[in-house]
Motif scaffolding. Structure first.
Motif, short mmCIF file in Angstrom:
data_model
loop_
_atom_site.label_atom_id
_atom_site.label_comp_id
_atom_site.label_asym_id
_atom_site.label_seq_id
_atom_site.Cartn_x
_atom_site.Cartn_y
_atom_site.Cartn_z
N SER A 49 -5.53 2.69 -4.00
CA SER A 49 -5.55 2.10 -2.66
C SER A 49 -6.70 1.12 -2.54
N GLN A 64 -8.63 -1.74 0.23
CA GLN A 64 -8.72 -2.21 1.60
C GLN A 64 -9.48 -3.53 1.61
N THR A 65 -8.85 -4.54 2.20
CA THR A 65 -9.48 -5.85 2.34
C THR A 65 -9.38 -6.25 3.80
N LYS A 105 -6.21 -5.43 6.29
CA LYS A 105 -5.00 -5.13 5.54
C LYS A 105 -5.25 -3.98 4.56
N ARG A 106 -4.25 -3.15 4.38
CA ARG A 106 -4.32 -2.06 3.41
C ARG A 106 -3.35 -2.41 2.29
N LEU A 107 -3.85 -2.47 1.06
CA LEU A 107 -3.03 -2.84 -0.09
C LEU A 107 -3.12 -1.77 -1.16
N SER A 108 -2.15 -1.75 -2.05
CA SER A 108 -2.16 -0.84 -3.18
C SER A 108 -1.97 -1.63 -4.46
N LYS A 109 -2.68 -1.21 -5.51
CA LYS A 109 -2.51 -1.81 -6.82
C LYS A 109 -1.70 -0.83 -7.65
N ILE A 121 -0.41 -6.10 -6.91
CA ILE A 121 -1.06 -5.65 -5.69
C ILE A 121 -0.08 -5.91 -4.56
N MET A 122 0.24 -4.86 -3.81
CA MET A 122 1.30 -4.97 -2.81
C MET A 122 1.05 -4.05 -1.63
N ASP A 123 1.91 -4.17 -0.65
CA ASP A 123 1.91 -3.30 0.52
C ASP A 123 2.29 -1.88 0.08
#
Length: 50
Positions: A8, A10-11, A14-18, A37-39
């Motif tokens: 997980s 966090q930028t 927005k919360r993103l997952s690799k 890297i996506m939602d």
């Protein structure tokens, strides 16, 4: 067999997952890694693709 890993990130707001998927090449038989890297809601969809 493909392995899967999710981290997980966090930028800002927005919360993103690799997501990292290990894929076996049909031509050579060698394994390669595919990273994106996506939602977080699209991670299962990424791993279900071949």
């Amino acid at each position: 067999m493909a392995k899967k890993s999710v981290a997980s990130l966090q930028t800002g707001s927005k919360r993103l997952s690799k997501a990292i998927k290990m894929v076996k090449s049909p031509k050579t038989g060698a394994y390669t890694f595919v990273e994106t890297i996506m939602d977080p809601s699209k991670v299962d969809e990424f791993f279900s693709k071949k």
